[in-house]
Motif scaffolding. Sequence first.
Motif, PDB file in Angstrom:
ATOM      1  N   UNK A  67       0.843  -1.198   0.000  1.00  0.00           N
ATOM      2  CA  UNK A  67       0.000   0.000   0.000  1.00  0.00           C
ATOM      3  C   UNK A  67       0.877   1.248   0.000  1.00  0.00           C
ATOM      4  N   UNK A  68       0.248   2.411  -0.076  1.00  0.00           N
ATOM      5  CA  UNK A  68       0.997   3.666  -0.044  1.00  0.00           C
ATOM      6  C   UNK A  68       1.572   3.945   1.333  1.00  0.00           C
ATOM      7  N   UNK A  69       0.990   3.347   2.372  1.00  0.00           N
ATOM      8  CA  UNK A  69       1.493   3.482   3.746  1.00  0.00           C
ATOM      9  C   UNK A  69       1.675   2.084   4.346  1.00  0.00           C
ATOM     10  N   UNK A  70       2.731   1.376   3.949  1.00  0.00           N
ATOM     11  CA  UNK A  70       2.897  -0.016   4.379  1.00  0.00           C
ATOM     12  C   UNK A  70       3.196  -0.186   5.869  1.00  0.00           C
ATOM     13  N   UNK A  71       3.533   0.878   6.571  1.00  0.00           N
ATOM     14  CA  UNK A  71       3.808   0.740   7.999  1.00  0.00           C
ATOM     15  C   UNK A  71       2.603   1.105   8.876  1.00  0.00           C
ATOM     16  N   UNK A  72       1.466   1.406   8.270  1.00  0.00           N
ATOM     17  CA  UNK A  72       0.250   1.726   9.006  1.00  0.00           C
ATOM     18  C   UNK A  72      -0.391   0.429   9.506  1.00  0.00           C
ATOM     19  N   UNK A  73      -0.791   0.408  10.771  1.00  0.00           N
ATOM     20  CA  UNK A  73      -1.346  -0.797  11.385  1.00  0.00           C
ATOM     21  C   UNK A  73      -2.871  -0.787  11.288  1.00  0.00           C
ATOM     22  N   UNK A  74      -3.419  -1.940  10.902  1.00  0.00           N
ATOM     23  CA  UNK A  74      -4.859  -2.141  10.811  1.00  0.00           C
ATOM     24  C   UNK A  74      -5.299  -3.139  11.880  1.00  0.00           C
ATOM     25  N   UNK A  75      -6.533  -3.024  12.318  1.00  0.00           N
ATOM     26  CA  UNK A  75      -7.087  -3.884  13.357  1.00  0.00           C
ATOM     27  C   UNK A  75      -8.313  -4.614  12.818  1.00  0.00           C
ATOM     28  N   UNK A  76      -8.300  -5.939  12.934  1.00  0.00           N
ATOM     29  CA  UNK A  76      -9.454  -6.754  12.571  1.00  0.00           C
ATOM     30  C   UNK A  76     -10.036  -7.338  13.845  1.00  0.00           C
ATOM     31  N   UNK A  77     -11.284  -7.009  14.145  1.00  0.00           N
ATOM     32  CA  UNK A  77     -11.994  -7.518  15.312  1.00  0.00           C
ATOM     33  C   UNK A  77     -12.855  -8.698  14.863  1.00  0.00           C
ATOM     34  N   UNK A  78     -12.459  -9.896  15.259  1.00  0.00           N
ATOM     35  CA  UNK A  78     -13.165 -11.102  14.849  1.00  0.00           C
ATOM     36  C   UNK A  78     -14.579 -11.159  15.430  1.00  0.00           C
ATOM     37  N   UNK A  79     -14.786 -10.575  16.606  1.00  0.00           N
ATOM     38  CA  UNK A  79     -16.105 -10.576  17.234  1.00  0.00           C
ATOM     39  C   UNK A  79     -17.106  -9.717  16.465  1.00  0.00           C
ATOM     40  N   UNK A  80     -16.640  -8.597  15.943  1.00  0.00           N
ATOM     41  CA  UNK A  80     -17.505  -7.645  15.242  1.00  0.00           C
ATOM     42  C   UNK A  80     -17.454  -7.798  13.721  1.00  0.00           C
ATOM     43  N   UNK A  81     -16.525  -8.643  13.227  1.00  0.00           N
ATOM     44  CA  UNK A  81     -16.284  -8.763  11.783  1.00  0.00           C
ATOM     45  C   UNK A  81     -16.067  -7.392  11.156  1.00  0.00           C
ATOM     46  N   UNK A  82     -15.139  -6.643  11.742  1.00  0.00           N
ATOM     47  CA  UNK A  82     -14.895  -5.271  11.316  1.00  0.00           C
ATOM     48  C   UNK A  82     -13.387  -4.997  11.265  1.00  0.00           C
TER      49      UNK A  82
END
Length: 120
Positions: A67-82
């Motif tokens: 991506x354009x910002x490869x060091x940006x952290x994303x969060x996946x919440x399995x409980x909320x599917x978000x």
Amino acid sequence: MGHCSGGFFWDDPLIFYREWFIRGHILFQYGSREELYNLGLWDMLEQKPFFISIESETQYYFLLTNSKQPDLVYHYDENEDMVRVLDKNFNEYLGYIISSYNESFIAPTPVDFSGDLLRL
């Protein structure tokens, strides 16, 4: 700082310090990407997600390496599917992990994050 002495991170939550063989790491990455596929997040899959952390067994953190910002952290919440983007880059997230899991740590210091990521 190393894994063998516990260091800053211990074995939890960073997955690249877990006692898995390469096959276990590959299967985890594949399974985690399948979760994004099931949510219909194909645009994220094209940006090559790399999962770096698990907290509470249902909270996943990952980077989009193409991506354009490869060091940006994303969060996946399995409980909320978000999935949501965090306000932290990779180094800031590591600082957060250090302060959250290592009470004896006093203040962030510049550290060279290098070494073996996978156990052969």
